[in-house]
Design a protein around this motif. Structure first.
Motif, PDB file in Angstrom:
ATOM      1  N   SER A  84     -35.759  -1.164 -32.208  1.00  0.00           N
ATOM      2  CA  SER A  84     -36.596  -1.478 -33.367  1.00  0.00           C
ATOM      3  C   SER A  84     -35.875  -1.091 -34.663  1.00  0.00           C
ATOM      4  O   SER A  84     -34.812  -0.447 -34.662  1.00  0.00           O
ATOM      5  CB  SER A  84     -37.927  -0.734 -33.272  1.00  0.00           C
ATOM      6  OG  SER A  84     -37.689   0.670 -33.300  1.00  0.00           O
ATOM      7  N   ILE A  85     -36.473  -1.467 -35.795  1.00  0.00           N
ATOM      8  CA  ILE A  85     -35.856  -1.210 -37.101  1.00  0.00           C
ATOM      9  C   ILE A  85     -35.862   0.284 -37.412  1.00  0.00           C
ATOM     10  O   ILE A  85     -34.907   0.832 -37.982  1.00  0.00           O
ATOM     11  CB  ILE A  85     -36.597  -2.003 -38.188  1.00  0.00           C
ATOM     12  CG1 ILE A  85     -36.394  -3.507 -37.943  1.00  0.00           C
ATOM     13  CG2 ILE A  85     -36.082  -1.645 -39.577  1.00  0.00           C
ATOM     14  CD1 ILE A  85     -37.145  -4.389 -38.899  1.00  0.00           C
ATOM     15  N   MET A  86     -36.937   0.997 -37.031  1.00  0.00           N
ATOM     16  CA  MET A  86     -36.994   2.433 -37.297  1.00  0.00           C
ATOM     17  C   MET A  86     -35.924   3.188 -36.521  1.00  0.00           C
ATOM     18  O   MET A  86     -35.256   4.083 -37.050  1.00  0.00           O
ATOM     19  CB  MET A  86     -38.390   2.958 -36.910  1.00  0.00           C
ATOM     20  CG  MET A  86     -39.513   2.415 -37.783  1.00  0.00           C
ATOM     21  SD  MET A  86     -39.335   2.847 -39.512  1.00  0.00           S
ATOM     22  CE  MET A  86     -39.481   4.616 -39.420  1.00  0.00           C
ATOM     23  N   ARG A 115     -30.454   5.942 -36.306  1.00  0.00           N
ATOM     24  CA  ARG A 115     -29.060   5.956 -35.835  1.00  0.00           C
ATOM     25  C   ARG A 115     -28.064   5.824 -36.996  1.00  0.00           C
ATOM     26  O   ARG A 115     -27.000   6.444 -36.997  1.00  0.00           O
ATOM     27  CB  ARG A 115     -28.844   4.822 -34.827  1.00  0.00           C
ATOM     28  CG  ARG A 115     -29.595   5.024 -33.524  1.00  0.00           C
ATOM     29  CD  ARG A 115     -29.108   4.100 -32.449  1.00  0.00           C
ATOM     30  NE  ARG A 115     -29.800   4.329 -31.193  1.00  0.00           N
ATOM     31  CZ  ARG A 115     -29.466   3.753 -30.030  1.00  0.00           C
ATOM     32  NH1 ARG A 115     -28.441   2.906 -30.006  1.00  0.00           N
ATOM     33  NH2 ARG A 115     -30.137   4.007 -28.932  1.00  0.00           N
ATOM     34  N   LEU A 116     -28.426   5.016 -37.980  1.00  0.00           N
ATOM     35  CA  LEU A 116     -27.544   4.885 -39.150  1.00  0.00           C
ATOM     36  C   LEU A 116     -27.449   6.205 -39.912  1.00  0.00           C
ATOM     37  O   LEU A 116     -26.376   6.579 -40.413  1.00  0.00           O
ATOM     38  CB  LEU A 116     -28.067   3.791 -40.076  1.00  0.00           C
ATOM     39  CG  LEU A 116     -27.859   2.348 -39.600  1.00  0.00           C
ATOM     40  CD1 LEU A 116     -28.538   1.374 -40.549  1.00  0.00           C
ATOM     41  CD2 LEU A 116     -26.381   2.012 -39.493  1.00  0.00           C
ATOM     42  N   ALA A 117     -28.563   6.940 -40.006  1.00  0.00           N
ATOM     43  CA  ALA A 117     -28.529   8.235 -40.699  1.00  0.00           C
ATOM     44  C   ALA A 117     -27.639   9.219 -39.953  1.00  0.00           C
ATOM     45  O   ALA A 117     -26.847   9.957 -40.566  1.00  0.00           O
ATOM     46  CB  ALA A 117     -29.952   8.780 -40.830  1.00  0.00           C
ATOM     47  N   LEU A 118     -27.728   9.242 -38.603  1.00  0.00           N
ATOM     48  CA  LEU A 118     -26.851  10.125 -37.816  1.00  0.00           C
ATOM     49  C   LEU A 118     -25.382   9.741 -37.982  1.00  0.00           C
ATOM     50  O   LEU A 118     -24.498  10.606 -38.091  1.00  0.00           O
ATOM     51  CB  LEU A 118     -27.262  10.069 -36.329  1.00  0.00           C
ATOM     52  CG  LEU A 118     -28.652  10.634 -35.998  1.00  0.00           C
ATOM     53  CD1 LEU A 118     -28.978  10.375 -34.532  1.00  0.00           C
ATOM     54  CD2 LEU A 118     -28.716  12.128 -36.299  1.00  0.00           C
ATOM     55  N   LEU A 119     -25.115   8.449 -38.011  1.00  0.00           N
ATOM     56  CA  LEU A 119     -23.730   7.992 -38.166  1.00  0.00           C
ATOM     57  C   LEU A 119     -23.164   8.392 -39.534  1.00  0.00           C
ATOM     58  O   LEU A 119     -22.005   8.816 -39.649  1.00  0.00           O
ATOM     59  CB  LEU A 119     -23.678   6.477 -37.992  1.00  0.00           C
ATOM     60  CG  LEU A 119     -22.300   5.829 -38.095  1.00  0.00           C
ATOM     61  CD1 LEU A 119     -21.375   6.384 -36.998  1.00  0.00           C
ATOM     62  CD2 LEU A 119     -22.405   4.306 -37.973  1.00  0.00           C
TER      63      LEU A 119
END
Length: 631
Positions: free
Chosen positions: A482-484, A489-493
């Motif tokens: 999902s988008i959330m 995952r983008l924040a962790l990356l």
């Protein structure tokens, strides 16, 4: 006259309204025909026919009118552009149909000076048969242009010339318009108040200055003494270090600076001779590393040489002596080769003078032969000219006989062409009517299509869509999310990338510190090596000055003697040839060029001696320097 003037004005007015970028010719003609309903049928037909012809052949008319404004019509107004287009169309396409008398009436209804200037330009045979024909041939076929337009214009050219001369007489006899008596402006003087007389200013008193004390004689004497001492010191220093800038200097050797005594500096010596050792020399990283690597290679090379000497390697004294002998031999050969080249130049100079004398003798013989040939050719040309004049007389008589029969054929051909023109005009009218009907039908279909498209655009459409950010799309792909979840995952990356950047930044800072420490060590090593090499260079320079010797005389060999002998023979032969020809001496043998030639060869001798002196100094200084390096 007034009727023709009104018709031409109507055509010009409608032609000025036409815009080729926005209007189409068919629609414009329809609009004009509706606006001319108040005129008579004959006038309306004439205006529409001339207007349609000007629009159809506008490219051809524009070529002629633009050239007229560039060449003969520089003083004409651009507002008359359409007038010249209409006259050019009538003269080119309607002159046979209208007749010359009607054409003359139309011309006389317009301004005479403008018509006279334009007709003289357009009916000039040189313009018609040259650039007008070429420009029109770029639009239409060459044969069609020549047969239908250029040839008829050339036939009407004599009558048009008579019309032009008639217009010029009318302009000369035309009475000038009476001048209206206008009220003359009378200037009036300004009512200004009289200025007051200026007062004479009181002169200022000249201040009386105290008399200065005279300068003592001891001051000038001391200054002159100091200047004299300074000049003597500089002269002595210059004589001791003469030509020092031309001596090669090894890398790292410091420049010898001129240091003056303190009493000369205080006495007024030039401040430019005082060195400034406090200015730091900035070096970049590449220069420091490059110079450090150079000194490191030199140190390694010196250590290898010391190891070889410790292991029992031989001395290079015999090799250096042999090298010195071979260098001296090479210098002698170079001097001999230079002397040979100089003598070969003299020899080629003498040979060139001899060749020039032979060429002068051959040219005299050829000139005499050429004069005889030209006399024969002139006689033949005179005979040929008499024969051509006789044949031209016979040809003129034949042409006069054929011209009588040509006029009858021209009248018949004119009638046939008038019939053809009438048929073409009728066909063009029918085609114009058909094209207008087709344009109306196409416009109606476009309007229907536009109305249908607008009806489709007015239909309502469904807008908006609900999106759940926590829901998986469910397309059946691997790793679907999902988008959330994707945002998490983008924040962790991004956090992991930030940590990697900080680690890399720390590594770069440590590397820069290590590199700066290494550069500092290299700079210290370079300063030590420069000091050592400066001391060794000073020792080598002192040895070179002590062991320098004067130049020796150039040696002579068999080649030089042989060339000198040949030069003397060629000079004797040249003098003998000049005496036989009884001509003035060539430029190279006259007194003034002889002095120049002697000066030239003297300069060559001096340059050769300077080169020999430099070679000997280099050879004498090379041996002790190499022995010092080997030690």
């Amino acid at each position: 006259m007034a009727y023709y003037e009104k018709c031409i004005e109507t055509v010009i007015e409608q032609l000025d309204k036409f815009n080729p970028e926005k209007d189409s010719p068919e629609q414009f003609l329809e609009t004009v025909s509706t606006s001319l309903q108040t005129l008579s049928a004959q006038t309306q037909a004439f205006v529409l026919e001339v207007l349609s012809g000007c629009l159809q052949y506008q490219r051809l008319l524009t070529i002629v009118v633009d050239a007229f404004y560039v060449r003969d019509g520089r003083l004409c107004l651009w507002a008359d552009y359409s007038l010249f287009e209409v006259i050019c169309y009538l003269a080119t396409f309607q002159l046979d149909e209208l007749g010359f008398q009607l054409f003359c009436n139309i011309i006389k209804s317009q301004p005479l000076d403008k018509m006279c200037k334009f007709l003289r330009f357009f009916f000039n045979p040189l313009n018609l048969c040259s650039w007008i024909k070429d420009e029109w041939s770029l639009v239409y076929e060459i044969a069609y242009v020549k047969e239908n337009w250029i040839d008829p214009l050339m036939r009407w050219q004599p009558k048009v010339q008579e019309l032009i001369s008639q217009l010029e007489r009318m302009l000369a006899n035309h009475p000038s318009l009476p001048k209206t008596k206008a009220k003359v402006t009378e200037p009036k003087e300004f009512n200004l108040s009289a200025p007051r007389p200026r007062g004479i200013p009181v002169p200022e008193r000249v201040p009386i200055l105290a008399k200065p004390r005279p300068v003592s004689a001891g001051i000038h004497g001391g200054h002159e003494l100091a200047t004299c001492c300074c000049s003597q010191e500089l002269l002595l220093r210059a004589n001791m270090e003469e030509m020092r800038c031309a001596v090669p200097r090894s890398r790292g050797e410091p420049l010898v600076q001129v240091m003056l005594p303190s009493h000369l500096i205080t006495a007024g010596a030039p401040s430019l001779l005082q060195p400034n050792d406090d200015v730091p020399v900035k070096l970049n990283t590449a220069a420091i590393l490059r110079e450090g690597a150079l000194y490191q290679r030199q140190v390694e090379k010196e250590l290898q040489r010391v190891d070889q000497l410790v292991d029992g390697a031989g001395d290079f004294s015999e090799f250096l002596e042999w090298q010195k002998r071979m260098q001296a031999k090479d210098r002698e050969e170079q001097l001999a080769a230079g002397e040979c080249r100089r003598l070969q130049g003299k020899l080629s100079h003498e040979e060139a003078i001899l060749a020039r004398q032979h060429l002068m003798q051959e040219n005299k013989q050829k000139a005499n032969q050429k004069k005889e040939e030209t006399a024969e050719l002139m006689q033949q040309c005179a005979e040929r000219r008499l024969q051509e004049e006789r044949s031209m007389k016979e040809l003129v008589e034949q042409v006069l006989e054929t011209q009588k029969n040509v006029k009858v054929a021209q009248t018949k051909l004119l009638k046939v062409r008038q019939q053809i023109v009438q048929e073409v005009i009728e066909e063009s009218r029918e085609l114009l009517q058909r094209s207008t009907e087709a344009a109306k039908e196409e416009q109606r279909q476009r309007c229907e299509l536009i109305s249908q498209l607008r009806a489709l655009e007015m239909q309502p459409t469904r807008k908006g869509k609900l999106v759940d950010l926590t829901q998986i799309p469910g397309y059946g792909l691997e790793g679907e999310m999902s988008i959330m979840e994707l945002r998490e995952r983008l924040a962790l990356l991004k956090e992991s990338q930030r940590r990697e950047e900080e680690e890399k930044r720390d590594q770069i800072i440590q590397g820069k510190r290590a590199k700066s420490q290494e550069l500092q060590n290299t700079v210290e090593q370079i300063s030590l090596c420069r000091a050592a090499m400066g001391r060794s260079a000073a020792l080598r320079w002192e040895e070179k000055k002590a062991l320098s010797v004067g130049p020796g005389a150039p040696c002579q060999d068999e080649r030089v003697l042989e060339l000198q002998r040949r030069i003397e023979e060629k000079a004797a032969e040249r003098h003998k040839q000049a005496a036989l020809l009884h001509v003035s001496a060539p430029r190279a043998a006259r007194p003034k060029p002889r002095s120049f030639e002697a000066q030239h060869w003297l300069e060559l001798e001096r340059s050769r001696e300077r080169r020999l002196r430099a070679l000997q100094q280099e050879g004498s200084a090379c041996g002790p320097a190499r022995r010092l390096e080997a030690a």
